[in-house]
Motif scaffolding. Structure first.
Motif, PDB file in Angstrom:
ATOM      1  N   PHE A  44      23.085   4.252 -18.126  1.00 60.47           N
ATOM      2  CA  PHE A  44      23.628   5.142 -17.102  1.00 60.47           C
ATOM      3  C   PHE A  44      23.672   6.577 -17.607  1.00 60.47           C
ATOM      4  N   TRP A  45      24.256   6.766 -18.790  1.00 55.57           N
ATOM      5  CA  TRP A  45      24.382   8.134 -19.325  1.00 55.57           C
ATOM      6  C   TRP A  45      23.018   8.769 -19.565  1.00 55.57           C
ATOM      7  N   GLU A  46      22.066   7.979 -20.015  1.00 57.90           N
ATOM      8  CA  GLU A  46      20.709   8.508 -20.232  1.00 57.90           C
ATOM      9  C   GLU A  46      20.045   8.883 -18.906  1.00 57.90           C
ATOM     10  N   ALA A  47      20.251   8.064 -17.871  1.00 60.31           N
ATOM     11  CA  ALA A  47      19.603   8.295 -16.583  1.00 60.31           C
ATOM     12  C   ALA A  47      20.148   9.524 -15.862  1.00 60.31           C
ATOM     13  N   ILE A  48      21.458   9.768 -15.966  1.00 58.57           N
ATOM     14  CA  ILE A  48      22.035  10.894 -15.218  1.00 58.57           C
ATOM     15  C   ILE A  48      21.956  12.223 -15.968  1.00 58.57           C
ATOM     16  N   ALA A  49      21.620  12.182 -17.237  1.00 65.34           N
ATOM     17  CA  ALA A  49      21.595  13.408 -18.051  1.00 65.34           C
ATOM     18  C   ALA A  49      20.802  14.555 -17.411  1.00 65.34           C
ATOM     19  N   PRO A  50      19.615  14.313 -16.866  1.00 65.95           N
ATOM     20  CA  PRO A  50      18.857  15.433 -16.291  1.00 65.95           C
ATOM     21  C   PRO A  50      19.519  16.082 -15.075  1.00 65.95           C
ATOM     22  N   TYR A  51      20.437  15.388 -14.427  1.00 64.07           N
ATOM     23  CA  TYR A  51      21.052  15.908 -13.207  1.00 64.07           C
ATOM     24  C   TYR A  51      22.255  16.803 -13.460  1.00 64.07           C
ATOM     25  N   ARG A  52      22.774  16.781 -14.674  1.00 63.98           N
ATOM     26  CA  ARG A  52      23.930  17.611 -15.054  1.00 63.98           C
ATOM     27  C   ARG A  52      25.036  17.553 -14.002  1.00 63.98           C
ATOM     28  N   LEU A  53      25.525  16.358 -13.793  1.00 62.79           N
ATOM     29  CA  LEU A  53      26.572  16.129 -12.805  1.00 62.79           C
ATOM     30  C   LEU A  53      27.917  16.570 -13.349  1.00 62.79           C
ATOM     31  N   GLY A  54      28.870  16.773 -12.476  1.00 69.38           N
ATOM     32  CA  GLY A  54      30.204  17.209 -12.874  1.00 69.38           C
ATOM     33  C   GLY A  54      31.109  16.068 -13.299  1.00 69.38           C
ATOM     34  N   LEU A  55      30.564  15.043 -13.903  1.00 69.07           N
ATOM     35  CA  LEU A  55      31.359  13.906 -14.359  1.00 69.07           C
ATOM     36  C   LEU A  55      32.003  14.224 -15.698  1.00 69.07           C
ATOM     37  N   ASP A  56      33.073  13.477 -16.020  1.00 66.51           N
ATOM     38  CA  ASP A  56      33.656  13.618 -17.352  1.00 66.51           C
ATOM     39  C   ASP A  56      32.571  13.321 -18.379  1.00 66.51           C
ATOM     40  N   ASP A  57      32.676  13.966 -19.516  1.00 71.95           N
ATOM     41  CA  ASP A  57      31.628  13.757 -20.506  1.00 71.95           C
ATOM     42  C   ASP A  57      31.752  12.378 -21.150  1.00 71.95           C
ATOM     43  N   ARG A  58      30.699  11.974 -21.772  1.00 72.63           N
ATOM     44  CA  ARG A  58      30.635  10.626 -22.326  1.00 72.63           C
ATOM     45  C   ARG A  58      31.672  10.409 -23.421  1.00 72.63           C
ATOM     46  N   GLU A  59      31.928  11.407 -24.236  1.00 77.15           N
ATOM     47  CA  GLU A  59      32.913  11.251 -25.311  1.00 77.15           C
ATOM     48  C   GLU A  59      34.289  10.930 -24.740  1.00 77.15           C
ATOM     49  N   PHE A  60      34.655  11.588 -23.657  1.00 72.74           N
ATOM     50  CA  PHE A  60      35.936  11.318 -23.007  1.00 72.74           C
ATOM     51  C   PHE A  60      35.979   9.876 -22.507  1.00 72.74           C
ATOM     52  N   CYS A  61      34.902   9.457 -21.852  1.00 71.02           N
ATOM     53  CA  CYS A  61      34.831   8.094 -21.314  1.00 71.02           C
ATOM     54  C   CYS A  61      34.834   7.059 -22.432  1.00 71.02           C
ATOM     55  N   ASP A  62      34.109   7.338 -23.515  1.00 72.40           N
ATOM     56  CA  ASP A  62      34.118   6.432 -24.674  1.00 72.40           C
ATOM     57  C   ASP A  62      35.536   6.299 -25.224  1.00 72.40           C
ATOM     58  N   GLY A  63      36.285   7.396 -25.223  1.00 71.20           N
ATOM     59  CA  GLY A  63      37.663   7.373 -25.703  1.00 71.20           C
ATOM     60  C   GLY A  63      38.562   6.510 -24.831  1.00 71.20           C
ATOM     61  N   LEU A  64      38.353   6.554 -23.518  1.00 75.37           N
ATOM     62  CA  LEU A  64      39.123   5.698 -22.614  1.00 75.37           C
ATOM     63  C   LEU A  64      38.884   4.227 -22.909  1.00 75.37           C
ATOM     64  N   ILE A  65      37.627   3.896 -23.167  1.00 74.90           N
ATOM     65  CA  ILE A  65      37.281   2.505 -23.466  1.00 74.90           C
ATOM     66  C   ILE A  65      37.852   2.099 -24.820  1.00 74.90           C
ATOM     67  N   ALA A  66      37.634   2.946 -25.833  1.00 75.71           N
ATOM     68  CA  ALA A  66      38.117   2.639 -27.187  1.00 75.71           C
ATOM     69  C   ALA A  66      39.646   2.528 -27.230  1.00 75.71           C
ATOM     70  N   GLY A  67      40.329   3.324 -26.428  1.00 78.32           N
ATOM     71  CA  GLY A  67      41.790   3.299 -26.396  1.00 78.32           C
ATOM     72  C   GLY A  67      42.360   2.177 -25.542  1.00 78.32           C
ATOM     73  N   GLY A  68      41.495   1.392 -24.913  1.00 79.17           N
ATOM     74  CA  GLY A  68      41.943   0.279 -24.089  1.00 79.17           C
ATOM     75  C   GLY A  68      42.520   0.697 -22.752  1.00 79.17           C
ATOM     76  N   LYS A  69      42.314   1.942 -22.357  1.00 80.65           N
ATOM     77  CA  LYS A  69      42.844   2.429 -21.083  1.00 80.65           C
ATOM     78  C   LYS A  69      41.982   2.021 -19.900  1.00 80.65           C
ATOM     79  N   MET A  70      40.741   1.664 -20.183  1.00 77.63           N
ATOM     80  CA  MET A  70      39.803   1.314 -19.120  1.00 77.63           C
ATOM     81  C   MET A  70      38.743   0.383 -19.705  1.00 77.63           C
TER      82      MET A  70
END
Length: 86
Positions: free
Chosen positions: A20-46
């Motif tokens: 997903f992250w690789e596919a959307i990279a060219p579109y430069r969408l206003g989504l939270d960055d991957r590091e933030f999302c990885d942190g949510l997963i690693a922290g058990g929040k999501m």
């Protein structure tokens, strides 16, 4: 590349979290960055699955707005008579 909203949904459907992250990279969408999302997963929040579903939904909405996409209209053959002009 996309003619309607369903094209975007079909494009995103088979993608896993990394793809997903690789596919959307060219579109430069206003989504939270991957590091933030990885942190949510690693922290058990999501969970990764829940977050991916959310990210895909946000992607559909953003591309719909950016590209002016509409819902694909399909007319079943049995209903084509409704469109005939007499």
């Amino acid at each position: 590349m996309f003619e309607d909203i369903q094209d975007v949904e079909e494009w995103l459907a088979p993608l896993d979290y990394i793809a997903f992250w690789e596919a959307i990279a060219p579109y430069r969408l206003g989504l939270d960055d991957r590091e933030f999302c990885d942190g949510l997963i690693a922290g058990g929040k999501m969970t990764q699955e829940k977050l991916l579903d959310t990210l895909k939904a946000l992607t559909v909405m953003e591309l719909r707005i950016r590209l002016g996409l509409k819902v694909r209209v399909t007319v079943p053959p049995s209903a084509q008579y409704l469109m005939s002009v007499h």
